[in-house]
Design a protein around this motif. Structure first.
Motif, PDB file in Angstrom:
ATOM      1  N   TYR A 218       0.783  -1.238   0.000  1.00  0.00           N
ATOM      2  CA  TYR A 218       0.000   0.000   0.000  1.00  0.00           C
ATOM      3  C   TYR A 218       0.813   1.287   0.000  1.00  0.00           C
ATOM      4  O   TYR A 218       0.315   2.319  -0.454  1.00  0.00           O
ATOM      5  CB  TYR A 218      -0.952   0.015   1.203  1.00  0.00           C
ATOM      6  N   PHE A 219       2.025   1.265   0.557  1.00  0.00           N
ATOM      7  CA  PHE A 219       2.739   2.538   0.672  1.00  0.00           C
ATOM      8  C   PHE A 219       3.225   3.008  -0.688  1.00  0.00           C
ATOM      9  O   PHE A 219       3.876   2.276  -1.428  1.00  0.00           O
ATOM     10  CB  PHE A 219       3.922   2.432   1.633  1.00  0.00           C
ATOM     11  N   LEU A 220       2.908   4.271  -0.996  1.00  0.00           N
ATOM     12  CA  LEU A 220       3.312   4.897  -2.252  1.00  0.00           C
ATOM     13  C   LEU A 220       4.449   5.867  -1.938  1.00  0.00           C
ATOM     14  O   LEU A 220       4.226   6.982  -1.464  1.00  0.00           O
ATOM     15  CB  LEU A 220       2.127   5.643  -2.872  1.00  0.00           C
TER      16      LEU A 220
ATOM     17  N   GLN B 289       6.519   7.635  -3.667  1.00  0.00           N
ATOM     18  CA  GLN B 289       6.610   8.900  -4.372  1.00  0.00           C
ATOM     19  C   GLN B 289       5.572   9.902  -3.858  1.00  0.00           C
ATOM     20  O   GLN B 289       5.858  11.077  -3.654  1.00  0.00           O
ATOM     21  CB  GLN B 289       6.433   8.679  -5.876  1.00  0.00           C
ATOM     22  N   ALA B 290       4.363   9.424  -3.620  1.00  0.00           N
ATOM     23  CA  ALA B 290       3.299  10.297  -3.118  1.00  0.00           C
ATOM     24  C   ALA B 290       3.366  10.494  -1.608  1.00  0.00           C
ATOM     25  O   ALA B 290       2.714  11.381  -1.061  1.00  0.00           O
ATOM     26  CB  ALA B 290       1.939   9.712  -3.489  1.00  0.00           C
ATOM     27  N   LYS B 291       4.158   9.649  -0.913  1.00  0.00           N
ATOM     28  CA  LYS B 291       4.228   9.661   0.550  1.00  0.00           C
ATOM     29  C   LYS B 291       2.828   9.506   1.152  1.00  0.00           C
ATOM     30  O   LYS B 291       2.414  10.250   2.050  1.00  0.00           O
ATOM     31  CB  LYS B 291       4.904  10.931   1.052  1.00  0.00           C
ATOM     32  N   PHE B 292       2.114   8.556   0.630  1.00  0.00           N
ATOM     33  CA  PHE B 292       0.742   8.303   1.045  1.00  0.00           C
ATOM     34  C   PHE B 292       0.490   6.807   0.924  1.00  0.00           C
ATOM     35  O   PHE B 292       1.311   6.071   0.351  1.00  0.00           O
ATOM     36  CB  PHE B 292      -0.231   9.083   0.131  1.00  0.00           C
ATOM     37  N   TYR B 293      -0.626   6.340   1.479  1.00  0.00           N
ATOM     38  CA  TYR B 293      -1.008   4.939   1.353  1.00  0.00           C
ATOM     39  C   TYR B 293      -2.186   4.833   0.391  1.00  0.00           C
ATOM     40  O   TYR B 293      -3.120   5.641   0.438  1.00  0.00           O
ATOM     41  CB  TYR B 293      -1.368   4.351   2.716  1.00  0.00           C
ATOM     42  N   ALA B 294      -2.111   3.830  -0.469  1.00  0.00           N
ATOM     43  CA  ALA B 294      -3.130   3.648  -1.505  1.00  0.00           C
ATOM     44  C   ALA B 294      -4.481   3.308  -0.885  1.00  0.00           C
ATOM     45  O   ALA B 294      -4.570   2.788   0.235  1.00  0.00           O
ATOM     46  CB  ALA B 294      -2.716   2.554  -2.469  1.00  0.00           C
ATOM     47  N   PHE B 295      -5.536   3.571  -1.635  1.00  0.00           N
ATOM     48  CA  PHE B 295      -6.886   3.222  -1.195  1.00  0.00           C
ATOM     49  C   PHE B 295      -7.099   1.706  -1.217  1.00  0.00           C
ATOM     50  O   PHE B 295      -7.683   1.134  -0.299  1.00  0.00           O
ATOM     51  CB  PHE B 295      -7.912   3.912  -2.096  1.00  0.00           C
ATOM     52  N   SER B 296      -6.624   1.040  -2.283  1.00  0.00           N
ATOM     53  CA  SER B 296      -6.849  -0.406  -2.383  1.00  0.00           C
ATOM     54  C   SER B 296      -5.705  -1.063  -3.133  1.00  0.00           C
ATOM     55  O   SER B 296      -4.963  -0.430  -3.885  1.00  0.00           O
ATOM     56  CB  SER B 296      -8.180  -0.705  -3.091  1.00  0.00           C
ATOM     57  N   TRP B 297      -5.583  -2.369  -2.904  1.00  0.00           N
ATOM     58  CA  TRP B 297      -4.624  -3.212  -3.604  1.00  0.00           C
ATOM     59  C   TRP B 297      -5.422  -4.273  -4.343  1.00  0.00           C
ATOM     60  O   TRP B 297      -6.265  -4.948  -3.758  1.00  0.00           O
ATOM     61  CB  TRP B 297      -3.648  -3.871  -2.624  1.00  0.00           C
ATOM     62  N   ASN B 298      -5.179  -4.394  -5.653  1.00  0.00           N
ATOM     63  CA  ASN B 298      -6.032  -5.216  -6.500  1.00  0.00           C
ATOM     64  C   ASN B 298      -5.263  -6.286  -7.255  1.00  0.00           C
ATOM     65  O   ASN B 298      -5.610  -6.628  -8.382  1.00  0.00           O
ATOM     66  CB  ASN B 298      -6.783  -4.307  -7.487  1.00  0.00           C
ATOM     67  N   GLY B 299      -4.224  -6.834  -6.616  1.00  0.00           N
ATOM     68  CA  GLY B 299      -3.472  -7.931  -7.214  1.00  0.00           C
ATOM     69  C   GLY B 299      -2.814  -7.530  -8.523  1.00  0.00           C
ATOM     70  O   GLY B 299      -2.152  -6.483  -8.606  1.00  0.00           O
TER      71      GLY B 299
END
Length: 849
Positions: A524-526, A528-538
């Motif tokens: 989840y950790f992004l 470059q954006a220094k943020f965590y993604a909303f979802s992980w979709n394989g």
């Protein structure tokens, strides 16, 4: 008798064939009016037990009066509907008046002048030059069988007048059960004056009765007239010389058996209700006084926050509703709003995840019995595989509920169950309750562990939605919301297992929690954006939409994400933070829609999550701003309650927002207790941890009736120079205080917490309705031994004011980027001016000493 039989036969066919009032074979006694009795609170207004909101009535805003067996829902102009669960009995109640020697007809509802909300009743006052009518609405905590709500009318007038009460009879079952055709209203005369209406359905085992003592019937269309729908009416003749000290009750009862639906039985139910209504009102008053007296309360310099905290407790308690028709269980409903032409009164049925999020507030409040009832209610409906239900209608037993797509529509309630039960264990110390339900807990845990469609080791959306029920461009496979809950549920189950002697399961759960933490950072950790993604979709990768959902990782106090600073600053900024709460999604996201349910509206629930996370991560000023936004919403719509969701663009609730919402009120209590006061319990280890982050302008505060196992104590917070003292008053023997504050010490159940040399305080106030966001945002706060640096965001050209407290003598504070004012009562004013700009702009302010 022949006329009565004919009327009943025709009533079953939907026709009322009368030309005047009906009378029974044997005369029925008249229903009594009531001598006026004191309606004001019996508690002195100077005590903390007195709770009341008085406002000018705003016709378009809702009110709700809810109890275990019924509800009255309406608008502040007094138009309303009445539910005796699970039926809507009547709707569109309105009042008109004609006065003696005064030819102008009066629409009484147009003269709604004031509304007074108390825990035990809501009073709407209609004021005209000739009369005052008070509509006193009650939904008793202890209602007689067949009842659940009633209304008193208190009338004062200069001259005699006639009041006409018009309404639509409904007798409709709550969604999704099918209802009969519109009921026919049969008038039954009683004694010399008055009577009551029976609302018949096409089956003899369902009927309702509605009465107003001494009132006459209104329109009773004869059989000879062509078919047309008329309002059902009571005509009340009021004479001030005769009736000045009288209460006129509007009484309602419903029956669900053939024997109790007879005229004589319904009359007896109404008589019993009329004769006991004063006692029922006084019992309701005593119930809420006891609730406020015995449960947790706060005593701070902010009287409005104190009241909001108490109203949140009352609001949650009012949403405890009995199951129908057996009345054997009582559980938390999600919330209420008037149903209009539908049979869905907001979310007035039982929701698993709504209740479980609310149990954290109830646990911290010491409402252990409600928690136990709720858990058993949920487990009674647990699926054979172990899943916890999402939704259970009040009429679920009247339909093939399992064939509908609602019961197990979400995935998160299963993960929330061990979290809420572990929280209950930590605060109550009740291992016996956990052990008694171990098999159900284990099945829920096994379900959570075995439903991982993508094979990454995290419970995912394959068993229903996590949070969002719609998403652009497609529904997610695994949301960070559910992944963060899975980690906390795993840690919670480990603690529950160890507490009940299941050490092997405890070790497995601890290992699973550790794996999930690593996997979340990996997936989840992004960077470059220094943020965590909303979802992980394989294979489809991550959905990088910036949302507030990562904040859930801080909920239980033991877990947190590893990379956070950029994320917290963005949550605090106008990108997410309005002046009335936090949006679900960034206003820069391509899918952002401020009036959508899931893509940009403001939910007090989300605001509460973010506030708790901010307090625990050291972003106390933004945490305070968000906490107070939720608390201040107590007075903004359905008075005493917090609404479900608001626009992400303008300060206004969405039209279908459930105005009396369960978890919205819970998110007043949890951020106060777990964020601001920083309470964490470990009753099995006899430890109460207190890590307070009190506003800088508070010299002291008290938290009353803090639960600790079977005992309660008070916590007193007092500033003394460079320390904050936290004293445990009447602490149970063996209890120890602790804190996460570095260099704090404990002496004889008193915590000595070192204070920063300089602290900042902020004011709080919701904007006017319709306003856009414009208040100051604190993006970050950083301290060293001799500096405090604030990263601020504000509207260009605007000057904002703060307060500064100096906890050490002779600091000689300097400000860069702000203007220091004079000191008063130990606080100095600060002015921060933002240079001209067309929107928000940022500024850094540094205090040094």
């Amino acid at each position: 008798m022949l006329n009565i039989r004919l009327a009943r036969v025709l009533a079953l066919l939907g026709v009322v064939s009368v030309t005047g009032p009906l009378t029974s074979q044997t005369a029925l006694p008249s229903l009594p009016v009531l001598p006026a009795f004191p309606l004001q609170s019996s508690v002195d207004s100077s005590t903390k037990d007195h709770l009341e909101i008085q406002r000018e009535a705003v016709p378009g805003r809702p009110f709700s009066v809810v109890g275990p067996r019924g509800a009255v829902l309406g608008q502040q102009d007094g138009s309303l509907e009445v539910w005796l669960f699970p039926r809507k009995i009547l709707s569109n109640l309105r009042i008109s008046a004609s006065m003696e020697n005064y030819s102008v007809p009066i629409d009484v509802n147009e003269h709604a002048a004031g509304i007074e909300v108390r825990p035990e009743a809501t009073i709407i006052t209609f004021a005209h030059a000739n009369f005052t009518v008070r509509e006193i609405i009650v939904a008793p905590k202890h209602a007689p069988e067949g009842s659940g709500a009633f209304i008193f009318y208190q009338i004062e007038a200069v001259r005699p007048m006639t009041l006409t009460f018009s309404f639509t009879p409904n007798m409709q079952l709550m969604w999704p059960a099918e209802s009969d055709y519109r009921p026919s209203a049969e008038w039954v005369g009683t004694g010399k004056t008055g009577g009551f209406y029976i609302l018949h359905l096409n089956f003899p085992d369902h009927a309702a009765a509605i009465a107003m003592p001494t009132a006459e019937p209104g329109i009773l269309e004869p059989y000879q007239e062509r078919a047309e729908t008329y309002p059902t009416q009571f005509i009340l003749h009021y004479d001030p010389a005769r009736d000045a000290h009288t209460l006129f009750p509007l009484l309602m009862t419903v029956s669900n058996t053939k024997d109790s639906s007879t005229t004589e039985s319904l009359d007896q139910q109404l008589l019993t209700l009329a004769r006991s209504s004063q006692h029922i009102y006084e019992d309701n008053q005593a119930y809420y006084q006891n609730l406020l007296h015995t449960s947790m309360s706060i005593e701070t310099p902010d009287a409005q926050l104190n009241e909001a905290f108490s109203w949140a407790k009352v609001s949650i308690d009012q949403l405890r509703v009995e199951t129908t028709p057996d009345r054997k269980e009582e559980a938390l409903t999600a919330g209420f709003l008037g149903s209009g032409d539908s049979v869905r009164p907001g979310f007035g049925w039982f929701f698993g995840r709504d209740a479980l999020w609310t149990l954290f507030a109830l646990n911290s409040d010491g409402s252990f019995e409600t928690t136990r009832r709720e858990v058993e209610f949920l487990l009674h409906r647990q699926s054979p595989e172990g899943k916890i239900f999402h939704e259970w209608s009040q009429t679920a037993n009247l339909v093939d509920w399992k064939s509908l797509p609602y019961e197990y529509a979400s995935a998160d309630a299963t993960a929330l169950l061990p979290m809420a039960m572990n929280d209950y264990l930590r605060i109550s110390g009740d291992k016996a309750f956990i052990a008694a339900h171990w098999d159900s807990l284990l099945r829920a845990w096994q379900f959570e562990c075995s439903h991982d469609a993508d094979g990454d080791g995290i419970y995912d959306n394959s068993q229903g939605t996590a949070w969002v029920e719609s998403w652009i461009p497609a529904m997610p496979k695994q949301e960070i919301y559910l992944a963060a809950l899975d980690e906390q549920a795993s840690a919670a189950f480990a603690n529950l297992s160890r507490a009940t002697g299941h050490n092997e399961q405890a070790s497995q759960a601890e290992a699973r929690a550790a794996r999930i933490r690593q996997q979340i950072e990996k997936e989840y950790f992004l960077s470059q954006a220094k943020f965590y993604a909303f979802s992980w979709n394989g294979p489809q990768g991550t959905d990088e939409t910036a949302t507030i959902f990562p904040s859930v990782a801080w909920w239980d106090g033991d877990y947190k994400l590893d990379h956070t600073e950029g994320m917290f600053s963005r949550w605090a900024s106008e990108e997410f933070s309005t002046d009335w709460g936090t949006r679900l999604a960034s206003d820069k996201a391509s899918l952002y829609d401020p009036i959508s349910y899931h893509q940009g509206s403001v939910w007090p629930l989300f605001t509460g999550w973010v506030s708790v996370a901010e307090y625990r991560a050291g972003h106390t000023l933004s945490g305070y701003a968000h906490l107070m936004q939720n608390a201040d919403l107590t007075w903004s719509q359905d008075l005493g309650n917090v609404t479900e969701l608001l626009s992400g663009k303008f300060f206004a609730p969405l039209g279908r927002s459930t105005a009396h919402q369960l978890w919205s009120s819970a998110m007043v209590i949890s951020p106060v207790v777990r964020g601001m006061f920083g309470l964490e319990w470990d009753v099995p280890s006899n430890v109460l941890s207190v890590t307070p982050r009190l506003p800088a302008d508070w010299p002291s505060a008290i938290v009353h009736n803090v639960p600790f196992g079977a005992a309660t104590l008070d916590l007193k917070f007092t500033r003394r120079g460079s320390e904050l003292l936290v004293e445990a008053v009447n602490a149970p023997s063996g209890m120890h205080l602790a804190t996460h504050v570095t260099d704090a010490r404990v002496e004889r159940n008193v915590l000595h917490i070192p204070l920063s040399a300089v602290e900042i305080a902020m004011a709080h106030e919701l904007p006017v309705f319709g306003a856009a966001t414009g208040q100051l945002k604190v993006l970050d706060q950083q301290s060293t031994a001799h500096t405090l640096t604030l990263s601020l965001s504000g509207i260009g050209g605007v000057t904002y004011n703060l307060l500064l407290r100096e906890n050490f003598a002779k600091l000689n504070v300097h400000a860069e980027g702000a203007t220091l004012g004079t000191a008063e009562s130990g606080l100095r004013t600060i002015s921060v001016h933002f240079p001209p700009a067309t929107s928000y702009t940022t500024k850094t302010v540094t205090f040094s000493w």
